[in-house]
Design a protein around this motif. Structure first.
Motif, short mmCIF file in Angstrom:
data_model
loop_
_atom_site.label_atom_id
_atom_site.label_comp_id
_atom_site.label_asym_id
_atom_site.label_seq_id
_atom_site.Cartn_x
_atom_site.Cartn_y
_atom_site.Cartn_z
N VAL A 308 0.94 -1.55 -0.04
CA VAL A 308 0.15 -0.16 0.15
C VAL A 308 1.10 1.41 0.05
O VAL A 308 0.41 2.34 -0.42
CB VAL A 308 -0.69 0.48 0.99
CG1 VAL A 308 -2.26 -1.54 0.95
CG2 VAL A 308 -0.50 0.10 2.80
N LEU A 309 2.37 1.23 0.74
CA LEU A 309 2.59 2.25 0.92
C LEU A 309 3.79 2.32 -0.71
O LEU A 309 3.23 4.22 -1.05
CB LEU A 309 4.27 1.82 1.59
CG LEU A 309 4.87 2.95 1.58
CD1 LEU A 309 4.65 4.69 1.86
CD2 LEU A 309 6.45 2.90 3.00
N ALA A 310 3.82 1.69 -1.22
CA ALA A 310 4.47 1.25 -2.77
C ALA A 310 3.11 2.23 -3.59
O ALA A 310 3.70 3.14 -4.81
CB ALA A 310 4.90 0.50 -3.55
N PHE A 311 2.02 1.74 -3.60
CA PHE A 311 1.27 2.27 -4.04
C PHE A 311 0.59 3.81 -4.51
O PHE A 311 0.12 3.97 -5.23
CB PHE A 311 -0.47 1.44 -4.46
CG PHE A 311 0.44 -0.19 -5.21
CD1 PHE A 311 0.76 0.05 -6.25
CD2 PHE A 311 0.19 -1.54 -4.49
CE1 PHE A 311 0.38 -0.94 -7.68
CE2 PHE A 311 0.08 -2.52 -5.07
CZ PHE A 311 0.18 -2.05 -7.13
N HIS A 312 1.11 4.07 -2.86
CA HIS A 312 -0.05 5.39 -2.57
C HIS A 312 1.42 6.49 -3.05
O HIS A 312 0.94 7.77 -3.88
CB HIS A 312 0.31 5.54 -1.28
CG HIS A 312 0.82 7.07 -0.41
ND1 HIS A 312 -1.32 7.51 -0.13
CD2 HIS A 312 1.03 7.98 -0.48
CE1 HIS A 312 -0.68 8.67 -0.13
NE2 HIS A 312 0.17 8.77 0.23
N ASN A 313 2.73 6.05 -3.93
CA ASN A 313 3.54 7.02 -4.23
C ASN A 313 3.66 7.00 -5.29
O ASN A 313 3.73 7.74 -5.78
CB ASN A 313 5.43 5.83 -3.93
CG ASN A 313 5.33 6.56 -2.48
OD1 ASN A 313 5.03 7.48 -1.45
ND2 ASN A 313 5.92 5.29 -1.93
N ALA A 314 3.38 5.95 -6.19
CA ALA A 314 2.52 5.73 -7.15
C ALA A 314 1.36 6.23 -7.69
O ALA A 314 1.54 7.20 -8.85
CB ALA A 314 2.76 4.72 -7.82
N VAL A 315 0.79 6.14 -7.03
CA VAL A 315 -0.90 7.24 -8.00
C VAL A 315 -0.26 8.70 -7.03
O VAL A 315 -1.21 9.70 -8.00
CB VAL A 315 -1.72 6.84 -7.07
CG1 VAL A 315 -1.64 6.78 -5.40
CG2 VAL A 315 -3.08 6.92 -7.59
N ALA A 316 0.05 9.34 -5.93
CA ALA A 316 0.38 10.36 -5.75
C ALA A 316 1.39 11.08 -6.73
O ALA A 316 0.95 12.60 -7.18
CB ALA A 316 1.24 10.60 -4.44
#
Length: 482
Positions: A308-316
């Protein structure tokens, strides 16, 4: 002109902060290796092609390597944190770029928020065993808060945390792999999982879809192009390392899981389980002992958190670039004065995640069968659509820019083959969506339809930008000048 040039450095992502290793771990953590091995692989075996799932991983790895060839060739010419969106805009035009940007924002949001549901459920189960019994959504909200803080700060802080978590995931699974390998499994090591008869048994189409879902996240290497050290070298290396590391790890582990249970006994063993995601832990108890299983249970939760942290960084970063390039309001496309992180976009994603989790909690919907299953399947469809668009964009970009003198194999033949393969896979996902996601009736039509809705919204936003600021529209996806 001078005012723009003075402001530009302040509105930039943190340059030279990520090397090959950091980017590789960022994207591998998005693929969540332990989550894929413990969750996706047993389900793919059960619903797909049993022991042949290992061979399917091999096929998908080869296909993604074909895709990566054109993908990294274009990364040397389009170094923009918008990644898929930038490729579409540069190769297929501003309207395709706008559509792809909104599909990306939808897809990575859906993946991140969907995994939040599974994270909440898994954490609730873990802590309930320790006497702390709280609803799943409490743990999901705690995760949202932690990710919000990390996403707001410097990206290298997230990378360091993800590196530690992912290394631990690999270690526990490799210990189990070696234990099965040493004992020879249930009835001796066998190459049967790689035989064509096993690969095409059962429902190979569903197996392919599960394999693709397990890789989602590897393509995010180019999202960090503006923050990479020497991106023309770092991004290609990180992309190839990610595909090979993820692919070989999944393939070998799936093979050993099959021989650990026994190739002929695998499906009956999975069918006998009330929860197929406990299959890996049962193998761990059998071959490596309960201590490893307990460690694996804890790391399963940390694997989900890393994802979830990695996907958060991507979508941000997708939201940030869309704002910076005026597709979305410009106030979104700014970076923090100290951390140089896309802090506004990060906050938007965190608020959206909290709202969706709260909605599912209020409606009493299951965090795994509804929140996780529905949204992650939408995300998988969206990402594969973007891969198809990117493959076509590579072909068109290099046809329009022959002066780049790139090899035709890299710029036309392999991306063209990847495009055709992705179109077939998109068709398979759409016709099997209800069975894959558990969404029946009109919901099974609406959920995959969200990708089309996102594309239409992106087209409308691109059209509005063209009318409002034709120069900005023409510059969509253009790499920033140093």
């Amino acid at each position: 002109m001078s005012a723009v040039s003075e402001q530009a450095p302040a509105n930039r992502l943190r340059k030279n902060s990520l090397g090959v290793g950091a980017i590789t771990f960022m994207v591998i953590s998005a693929a969540a290796p332990l989550t894929a091995v413990a969750g996706g692989t047993p389900l793919g075996m059960l619903m797909g092609n049993g022991a042949g799932f290992a061979g399917t991983y091999l096929i998908v790895t080869v296909l993604l390597l074909l895709f990566a060839v054109g993908y990294v060739a274009m990364s040397r010419h389009v170094g923009n944190a918008g990644a898929f969106y930038a490729y579409a805009a540069r190769g297929l035009g501003g309207f395709a770029g706008g559509a792809t940007a909104i599909i990306a924002i939808l897809s990575y949001n859906a993946m991140q928020i969907g995994v939040m549901g599974l994270l909440g459920a898994a954490t609730a189960g873990l802590f309930a065993g320790w006497g702390i019994d709280l609803p799943w959504w409490v743990w999901s909200f705690i995760a949202v808060a932690i990710v919000a803080v990390l996403g707001y700060r410097q990206v290298d802080l997230s990378a360091k945390i993800l590196t530690v978590l992912v290394l631990c995931e690999y270690i526990v699974v490799l210990v189990l792999d070696l234990a099965i390998l040493k004992t020879g499994g249930d009835s001796g090591l066998s190459a049967a999982p790689f035989s064509w008869s096993q690969i095409v048994s059962g429902s190979p189409a569903i197996a392919i879809l599960f394999c693709f879902a397990a890789f989602i996240g590897f393509e995010a290497t180019t999202i960090y192009a503006e923050e990479a050290r020497d991106p023309k070298v770092t991004i290609p290396r990180a992309t190839y390392f990610s595909v090979l590391l993820i692919g070989v790890f999944y393939m070998v582990t799936a093979w050993l899981m099959a021989v650990g249970a026994g190739v002929d006994k695998l499906l009956p063993a999975l069918q006998a389980l009330q929860d197929p995601t406990t299959f890996l832990f049962g193998l761990s108890d059998r071959y490596a002992g309960t201590m490893l299983s307990h460690a694996m249970g804890i790391l399963f939760v940390s694997s989900l958190f890393a994802g979830v942290l990695a996907f958060h960084n991507a979508v941000a970063r997708y939201i940030y670039v869309s704002g910076r390039e005026k597709l979305l309001p410009e106030a979104i496309g700014v970076t923090h004065s100290v951390h140089q992180s896309p802090h506004v976009a990060s906050v938007i994603q965190s608020v959206l995640a909290a709202i969706v989790i709260g909605l599912f909690a209020v409606l009493g919907l299951d965090p795994v069968l509804a929140l996780f299953s529905w949204l992650t399947n939408v995300a998988t469809l969206g990402v594969i659509v973007m891969m198809a668009v990117a493959s076509l964009a590579v072909v068109m970009y290099f046809r329009a820019n022959p002066s780049t003198q790139e090899n035709a194999l890299k710029t036309t033949i392999l991306p063209g083959l990847a495009f055709i393969a992705f179109v077939v896979i998109i068709y398979l996902i759409v016709i099997n969506f209800g069975g894959l996601s558990g969404a029946s009736g009109s919901l099974g039509v609406f959920l995959p339809g969200l990708v089309l809705i996102a594309a239409v919204v992106g087209l409308l936003l691109a059209g509005a930008l063209k009318r409002r600021d034709p120069v900005a529209f023409e510059n969509l996806g253009v790499p920033l000048k140093d």
